[in-house]
Scaffold this active site. Structure first.
Site, PDB file in Angstrom:
ATOM      1  N   THR A 121       0.855  -1.192   0.000  1.00  0.00           N
ATOM      2  CA  THR A 121       0.000   0.000   0.000  1.00  0.00           C
ATOM      3  C   THR A 121       0.886   1.235   0.000  1.00  0.00           C
ATOM      4  O   THR A 121       1.598   1.488   0.971  1.00  0.00           O
ATOM      5  CB  THR A 121      -0.917  -0.024   1.242  1.00  0.00           C
ATOM      6  OG1 THR A 121      -1.671  -1.229   1.196  1.00  0.00           O
ATOM      7  CG2 THR A 121      -1.841   1.181   1.275  1.00  0.00           C
ATOM      8  N   CYS A 260      -3.654  -1.897   8.904  1.00  0.00           N
ATOM      9  CA  CYS A 260      -4.066  -1.230   7.661  1.00  0.00           C
ATOM     10  C   CYS A 260      -4.945  -0.002   7.877  1.00  0.00           C
ATOM     11  O   CYS A 260      -4.542   1.105   7.537  1.00  0.00           O
ATOM     12  CB  CYS A 260      -4.764  -2.235   6.762  1.00  0.00           C
ATOM     13  SG  CYS A 260      -3.767  -3.702   6.490  1.00  0.00           S
ATOM     14  N   LYS A 320      -8.665  -8.377  15.734  1.00  0.00           N
ATOM     15  CA  LYS A 320      -9.933  -8.998  15.322  1.00  0.00           C
ATOM     16  C   LYS A 320      -9.722 -10.508  15.414  1.00  0.00           C
ATOM     17  O   LYS A 320      -8.593 -10.959  15.674  1.00  0.00           O
ATOM     18  CB  LYS A 320     -10.315  -8.577  13.906  1.00  0.00           C
ATOM     19  CG  LYS A 320      -9.320  -9.037  12.855  1.00  0.00           C
ATOM     20  CD  LYS A 320      -9.866  -8.779  11.465  1.00  0.00           C
ATOM     21  CE  LYS A 320      -8.958  -9.385  10.427  1.00  0.00           C
ATOM     22  NZ  LYS A 320      -9.476  -9.281   9.083  1.00  0.00           N
ATOM     23  N   ARG A 327      -1.331  -5.315  16.220  1.00  0.00           N
ATOM     24  CA  ARG A 327      -0.986  -3.933  15.866  1.00  0.00           C
ATOM     25  C   ARG A 327      -2.234  -3.039  15.922  1.00  0.00           C
ATOM     26  O   ARG A 327      -3.254  -3.389  15.362  1.00  0.00           O
ATOM     27  CB  ARG A 327      -0.354  -3.888  14.461  1.00  0.00           C
ATOM     28  CG  ARG A 327       1.091  -4.368  14.480  1.00  0.00           C
ATOM     29  CD  ARG A 327       1.675  -4.408  13.099  1.00  0.00           C
ATOM     30  NE  ARG A 327       1.129  -5.515  12.325  1.00  0.00           N
ATOM     31  CZ  ARG A 327       1.472  -5.771  11.056  1.00  0.00           C
ATOM     32  NH1 ARG A 327       2.322  -4.988  10.444  1.00  0.00           N
ATOM     33  NH2 ARG A 327       0.956  -6.798  10.423  1.00  0.00           N
TER      34      ARG A 327
END
Ligand code: UGA
Length: 426
Positions: A121, A260, A320, A327
């Site tokens: 990314t 992210c 999750k 992180r």
């Protein structure tokens, strides 16, 4: 086609193995010898359901190999994917040092035409930057193209996402490179978006930021629902069935985390500020997320009173379910809050093993909740959904359950005699 993947993190390793599934030969290159040795011996260095079996399969079939030999790897492969990390710099921008290092190695060692693909990314303009670095480092001129091909897979469901993507985005200004990319992806059945590199780069940030917006919208709305005693899950369902809105990423909770969303939202905000544009909606989404776990912790203080010396059981450290990644995990914000308020913090996670002076980790849920004044669910692991709550109640000092992921059926748990507090799960 012979593919080189530079960077064997979860994106690089998954991408490489999925290309093996599609019939290509793949080399995984990393400077970290421990990662390379581990992968070459058939052991993933991170947790991702289903991926280890695929690794063993393709090692056995000799479809994939891992190396630290940069020069040989670059010379021997036709298509080179950059899957290195782009961590957050202190000013919020994406740190491109690993991308730049990889680009200069490619320039130094390329011997014939290559397609260099940015899967990491990276901010708008990075394809051009990579192209310039390659040119600067070439001892003599060798043709190449740089393509932007962002990745949309999620941790925890990486394999499924990469094997069955919703779309493939190819950002390229070269017809030759686009044809090679389409050949690589010829097995996938989803739409392929052909665009230029800058648009492809922005698509990735826009996708993550839009999903983050959806979550923050629901989290802020949940604060209103808490006041009005309205079930946010019903609101989610009610709006999500409108196909223009869609049912995904409407789950309220203690906020989004991971490697992210938080980083990519900051990077897009950084790009917008640098260009004199105020993405005010995204700024607010980021702020809602920054305060969401604390918002939930205030409910704890309001219920328990002085937290000093209280024993609190925290279920879940991962950001999750189905990942060992912590992180930017909202669980860590919760744990910090509790430690700062002098709580005795006991934690459990089915997969994460993380040392910290802020808490003691236990291997069973029973040990974790023993003598607790309250339980806080921080991660949506199935293990927590399926807890036999009637068995835990007597282990605790008082049956007080804070559900930061709205996992539990409110009526059932109240029926068992628990005091239940959630994110507007009425
Ligand atoms: C995210 C994107 O979903 C991927 O498409 C993208 O490729 C990836 O980032 C990336 O850029 O590499 P990921 O961070 O693995 O994937 O995890 P998500 O499943 O998107 O969850 C992110 C966070 O949002 C988690 O903390 C999750 O608990 C939270 N979340 C998600 C909610 O709070 N509510 C929801 O409804 C959905």
């Amino acid at each position: 086609m012979k593919i080189l993947i530079i960077g064997t993190g979860y994106v690089g390793t998954t991408t490489g193995l999925v290309f093996c599934e599609m019939g290509h030969k793949v080399t995984g290159l990393d400077l970290d010898e421990r990662k390379v040795n581990s992968l070459q011996s058939g052991k993933l260095h991170f947790y991702e359901p289903g991926l280890n079996d695929l690794l063993l399969k393709h090692l056995n079939l000799e479809n994939i190999t891992f190396t630290t030999d940069t020069q040989k790897a670059i010379k021997e492969n036709d298509v080179i994917f950059l899957c290195v990390g782009t961590p957050q710099s202190p000013n919020g921008s994406a740190d491109l040092q690993y991308v730049k290092n990889a680009a200069s190695s490619i320039g130094s060692f390329m011997n014939q035409y290559k397609v260099v693909v940015n899967k990491s990314t990276v901010p708008v303009g990075t394809a051009e930057l990579v192209s310039n670095i390659i040119k600067e480092n070439q001892p003599s001129e060798v043709p190449f193209d740089v393509v932007s091909n962002p990745e949309f897979l999620r941790e925890g469901s990486a394999l499924k996402d990469a094997l069955h993507p919703d779309r493939v985005v190819i950002g390229s200004t070269s017809k030759k490179a686009t044809l090679i990319m389409k050949e690589l992806y010829k097995e996938v059945t989803c739409p392929i978006i052909e665009t230029n590199p800058k648009s492809a780069e922005l698509i990735k940030y826009a996708a993550n930021s839009f999903l983050a917006l959806k979550i923050s919208f629901m989290n802020e709305l949940a604060r209103l629902c808490d006041e009005l005693e309205i079930n946010i899950n019903d609101v989610s369902k009610g709006i999500g069935l409108d196909h223009r809105i869609g049912p995904h990423f409407l789950q309220a909770g203690i906020g989004y985390g991971g490697s992210c969303f938080p980083k990519d939202v900051q990077a897009l905000l950084h790009t917008s500020r640098k260009n004199g544009i105020n993405l005010s909606i995204l700024e607010r989404a980021s702020e809602v997320n920054r305060t969401q776990a604390t918002y939930f912790m205030e409910k704890l203080t309001n219920t328990v009173g002085d937290l000093n010396g209280k024993t609190i059981a925290v279920l879940g450290l991962a950001f999750k379910a189905n990942t060992d990644d912590t992180r930017e995990s909202p669980s860590l914000t919760v744990v910090d809050y509790l430690a700062k308020h002098n709580c005795n913090v006991k934690v459990h996670d089915p997969v994460v093993r993380l040392q910290s002076s802020a808490y003691i980790q236990y291997s069973t849920i029973e040990e974790t909740v023993a003598d607790a004044d309250a339980i806080i669910i921080c991660t949506d692991w199935d293990e927590y959904r399926n807890i036999q709550w009637h068995k835990l109640k007597d282990l605790m000092k008082q049956p007080l359950l804070f559900d930061g992921r709205n996992l539990i059926n409110r009526d059932d748990i109240i029926g068992l005699g628990y005091h239940y507090i959630s994110i507007a799960n009425f």
